[in-house]
Design a protein around this motif. Structure first.
Motif, short mmCIF file in Angstrom:
data_model
loop_
_atom_site.label_atom_id
_atom_site.label_comp_id
_atom_site.label_asym_id
_atom_site.label_seq_id
_atom_site.Cartn_x
_atom_site.Cartn_y
_atom_site.Cartn_z
N PHE A 135 0.87 -1.29 -0.04
CA PHE A 135 -0.14 -0.14 -0.12
C PHE A 135 0.93 1.35 -0.15
N GLY A 136 2.01 0.94 -0.02
CA GLY A 136 2.82 2.33 0.01
C GLY A 136 2.74 3.00 1.48
N LEU A 137 2.66 2.24 2.61
CA LEU A 137 2.74 3.09 3.97
C LEU A 137 4.30 3.27 4.69
N ARG A 138 4.00 4.15 5.09
CA ARG A 138 5.27 4.67 5.96
C ARG A 138 5.35 3.62 7.28
N VAL A 139 6.42 3.38 7.73
CA VAL A 139 6.67 2.50 8.86
C VAL A 139 5.65 2.56 10.01
N LYS A 140 5.49 3.91 10.61
CA LYS A 140 4.44 4.12 11.77
C LYS A 140 3.19 4.03 11.17
N GLU A 141 2.74 4.09 9.86
CA GLU A 141 1.27 3.63 9.35
C GLU A 141 1.10 2.35 9.35
N GLY A 142 2.09 1.35 8.78
CA GLY A 142 2.14 -0.07 8.86
C GLY A 142 1.93 -0.58 10.11
N LEU A 143 2.47 0.06 11.20
CA LEU A 143 2.53 -0.39 12.62
C LEU A 143 1.29 -0.10 13.12
N ARG A 144 0.73 0.77 12.81
CA ARG A 144 -0.51 1.18 13.54
C ARG A 144 -2.16 0.87 12.74
N LEU A 145 -1.81 0.37 11.51
CA LEU A 145 -2.85 0.19 10.63
C LEU A 145 -3.61 -0.91 11.40
N ARG A 146 -5.04 -0.51 11.69
CA ARG A 146 -5.93 -1.43 12.03
C ARG A 146 -6.84 -2.03 10.80
N PRO A 147 -6.61 -3.08 10.15
CA PRO A 147 -7.26 -3.51 8.86
C PRO A 147 -8.66 -3.31 8.99
N HIS A 148 -9.41 -4.01 10.06
CA HIS A 148 -10.82 -3.74 10.16
C HIS A 148 -11.53 -2.67 10.09
N GLU A 149 -10.78 -1.57 10.95
CA GLU A 149 -11.25 -0.27 10.70
C GLU A 149 -11.01 0.67 9.41
N ALA A 150 -9.58 0.12 8.85
CA ALA A 150 -9.29 0.90 7.74
C ALA A 150 -9.97 0.37 6.37
N ASP A 151 -10.65 -0.64 6.37
CA ASP A 151 -11.35 -1.26 5.34
C ASP A 151 -12.41 -0.32 5.01
N GLY A 152 -12.31 0.48 3.75
CA GLY A 152 -13.59 1.16 3.31
C GLY A 152 -14.12 0.64 1.94
N GLY A 153 -14.06 -0.64 1.83
CA GLY A 153 -14.67 -1.11 0.59
C GLY A 153 -13.80 -1.12 -0.74
N ASP A 154 -13.40 -0.04 -1.32
CA ASP A 154 -12.57 -0.20 -2.36
C ASP A 154 -11.43 1.01 -2.19
N ARG A 155 -11.35 1.49 -0.89
CA ARG A 155 -10.24 2.27 -0.59
C ARG A 155 -9.67 1.86 1.01
N LEU A 156 -8.65 2.20 1.37
CA LEU A 156 -8.07 2.13 2.78
C LEU A 156 -7.82 3.53 3.23
N HIS A 157 -8.49 3.68 4.59
CA HIS A 157 -8.52 4.51 5.32
C HIS A 157 -7.26 4.60 6.37
N VAL A 158 -6.32 5.36 6.11
CA VAL A 158 -5.05 5.26 7.02
C VAL A 158 -5.18 6.50 7.86
N THR A 159 -5.55 6.22 9.22
CA THR A 159 -5.78 7.26 10.23
C THR A 159 -4.68 7.33 11.40
N GLU A 160 -4.03 6.33 11.78
CA GLU A 160 -3.20 6.50 12.81
C GLU A 160 -1.81 6.27 12.15
N GLY A 161 -0.85 7.09 12.78
CA GLY A 161 0.70 7.11 12.42
C GLY A 161 0.91 7.67 11.20
N THR A 162 0.03 8.58 10.53
CA THR A 162 0.08 9.57 9.36
C THR A 162 0.89 10.85 9.88
N LYS A 163 1.77 11.37 8.83
CA LYS A 163 2.28 12.55 9.17
C LYS A 163 1.39 13.64 9.30
#
Length: 95
Positions: A18-46
């Motif tokens: 997905f091209g995530l940064r380290v902190k984004e990858g570590l904090r990704l919550r797959p169940h919460e991030a699932d937006g159907g046809d998109r990925l919502h990255v909310t934790e660990g972002t710049k």
């Protein structure tokens, strides 16, 4: 890497896929991030700014399957990384 550390391997695959940064990858919550046809990255972002990755804009890889696999492996209440490590410990393990 999967034989040495399956959790670390999962995080690396998500980061690379997905091209995530380290902190984004570590904090990704797959169940919460699932937006159907998109990925919502909310934790660990710049700067703490949430971002959305639209699968169609990312190219032809099978992002849906990658996210579904992560969801199958991770408890719905947890993030993709080690649940018993702090963020600092998880980052040290990744590096």
């Amino acid at each position: 890497m999967a034989d040495l550390d399956p959790i670390g391997a999962r995080v690396v695959l998500l980061m690379a896929g997905f091209g995530l940064r380290v902190k984004e990858g570590l904090r990704l919550r797959p169940h919460e991030a699932d937006g159907g046809d998109r990925l919502h990255v909310t934790e660990g972002t710049k700067n703490g700014r949430p971002r959305t990755l639209n699968f169609k804009e990312l190219g032809d890889s099978d992002y849906r399957a990658m996210l579904d696999r992560a969801k199958a492996e991770v408890d719905p209440r947890c993030h993709a990384a080690w649940s018993k490590r702090s963020l600092k410990q998880a980052k040290q393990r990744m590096y």
